[in-house]
Write an enzyme that holds these catalytic residues in place. Structure first.
Site, short mmCIF file in Angstrom:
data_model
loop_
_atom_site.label_atom_id
_atom_site.label_comp_id
_atom_site.label_asym_id
_atom_site.label_seq_id
_atom_site.Cartn_x
_atom_site.Cartn_y
_atom_site.Cartn_z
N ASP A 5 -36.16 29.81 -10.68
CA ASP A 5 -35.71 29.92 -12.08
C ASP A 5 -36.84 29.94 -13.04
O ASP A 5 -36.58 30.59 -14.36
CB ASP A 5 -34.98 28.71 -12.26
N ASP A 40 -36.96 28.96 -17.75
CA ASP A 40 -35.60 27.95 -17.42
C ASP A 40 -35.95 26.54 -18.12
O ASP A 40 -36.23 26.23 -19.27
CB ASP A 40 -35.44 27.87 -16.12
N ARG A 77 -31.51 19.17 -24.44
CA ARG A 77 -31.59 18.69 -23.11
C ARG A 77 -32.87 18.00 -23.07
O ARG A 77 -33.90 18.29 -22.38
CB ARG A 77 -31.61 19.87 -21.97
#
Length: 414
Positions: free
Chosen positions: A212, A236, A292
């Protein structure tokens, strides 16, 4: 205490007093005119002398209150005592010993020539070995990997004393291995790669699909510690931990210029992550971050004594009933009036998340920041999500002031 021990302590105390008196007298004589004008300078010189003497006494205190740094950074001979770091972990990843029980491996070559047959002296050759290794670097270097760096168990990557960047290519993968320490590395501009053969041990290589582009990807790993790294601008996540990973500490790192910073938990349907335990401590979440920090699923997450100075959407999010224990953090909300809330539930129906155990305890909320708690606050749940004692949020500046890669130099305190 015996008579012999008592005499030794008396001698040490007398020697320390003599040294302190000599330093103060010398300083007073050389600065007599300044002292006459400012009597407080005497006290200042005494304090400086005391602090200097404390530094010479090595492990007594570094004065930061950061339990990791105070464990090893006071030592001016740290470069000859590198493995002491392995005794300084805290939180859920505290038992990660990395390559403590192995020999030193010195990376001399920044190249990554062949992912199947790595050249000795390269980082890739070091991390795939089956034996425990403490990996250090001969000099400063930028390592641009051709394929993801697949680590074997019981490895420490230690960048102290030089300036090491893993950048501009795929980065680090910790997959189904244990006891990994990653310390003092710049990790940035990581990109996807794959559909290629990659070696993961001296006796095995295999086909890898596209990764990723994470900075550090932890996949089914345990006893992992990422400390004093600087991470930014990856394709990512900066650090992702999924697929049953657990016993992880992410500490003293500096995160910047990134969207989805940290994912902890594979998916809402992957219930094996219910046993995940992650400590996030003493990090600085800095400029240019969006969301996040972390985003959690299923497990137990202790977010303690971090400094959040930037987020554009939210700081902490989650789904699938994670337990989040936020203690002693400093949350500075952005100017954006629509991003004042620290928390975000991915399921927007309160009937779904009102029983999730999320709490804020002793956090400092600035510029309108607010944390939306939930759950009954079951003590057993928060006990599982408590990995160390939180310091007061007023100490966050000191605890995180050296987050990211340190400028360690040989022969002086790091």
């Amino acid at each position: 205490m015996g008579i012999r021990s008592f005499k030794i302590w008396i001698m040490l105390a007398m020697a320390l007093a003599a040294l302190l008196f000599a330093n103060v007298c010398s300083a007073t004589q050389s600065n007599s005119s300044a002292v006459e004008k400012d009597p407080d300078s005497i006290a200042e010189m005494v304090q400086k002398s005391i602090n200097s003497t404390r530094r010479e006494l090595a492990y007594l205190s570094c004065g930061t209150g950061n339990p990791i740094d105070d464990c090893w950074r006071c030592d001016p001979n740290w470069q000859n005592n590198r493995k002491r770091l392995a005794d300084c972990a805290i939180g859920f990843g505290r038992n990660a010993i990395g390559g403590k029980n192995g020999r030193f491996y010195v990376v001399t070559d920044p190249g990554d020539y062949d992912a199947v047959n790595p050249r000795p002296g390269t980082l890739r050759h070091a991390v795939i070995q089956t034996e425990p290794l403490w990996i250090i670097f001969q000099r400063s270097m930028v390592i641009q990997l051709k394929e993801e760096l697949i680590m074997n168990s019981f490895k420490t990557i230690d960048g102290r004393g030089v300036n090491v960047h893993i950048a501009n290519g795929p980065c680090i993968t910790v997959q189904y291995v244990t006891n990994i320490i990653i310390h003092g590395i710049h990790i940035h501009d990581c990109k996807p790669a794959g559909n290629a053969m990659v070696r993961d041990s001296p006796t095995h290589y295999g086909w890898r699909t596209m990764c990723d582009g994470d900075g550090v990807s932890i996949f089914g790993g345990s006893h992992i510690w990422v400390d004093h790294c600087s991470l930014s601008r990856c394709a990512d996540g900066l650090i992702d931990a999924i697929m049953g990973s657990t016993a992880i500490t992410i500490s003293n790192n500096h995160f910047a210029h990134h969207n989805e910073v940290m994912l902890l938990g594979h998916s809402d349907s992957y219930t094996q992550d219910v046993n995940m335990q992650v400590t996030i401590a003493f990090n600085h979440f800095g400029a240019g971050l969006v969301q996040r920090m972390p985003r959690c699923r299923h497990g137990y997450f202790h977010v303690v004594n971090n400094d959040y100075t930037h987020w554009e959407m939210y700081a902490i999010g989650g789904s699938a009933n994670p337990t989040i224990n936020s203690q002693g953090n400093r949350y500075l909300a952005p100017i954006n009036p629509f991003a004042k809330e620290v928390t975000k539930r991915e399921d927007f129906n309160p009937s779904e998340w009102e029983h999730w155990n999320w709490r804020s305890e002793g956090d400092l909320m600035l510029n309108g920041a607010f944390f939306t708690p939930s759950g009954a606050g079951a003590s057993s749940s928060y006990a599982k999500a408590s990995s160390l004692g939180a310091r007061p949020s007023s100490m966050v500046g000191a605890l995180t002031g050296n987050a990211g890669v340190l400028g360690c130099k040989t022969g002086s305190h790091c």
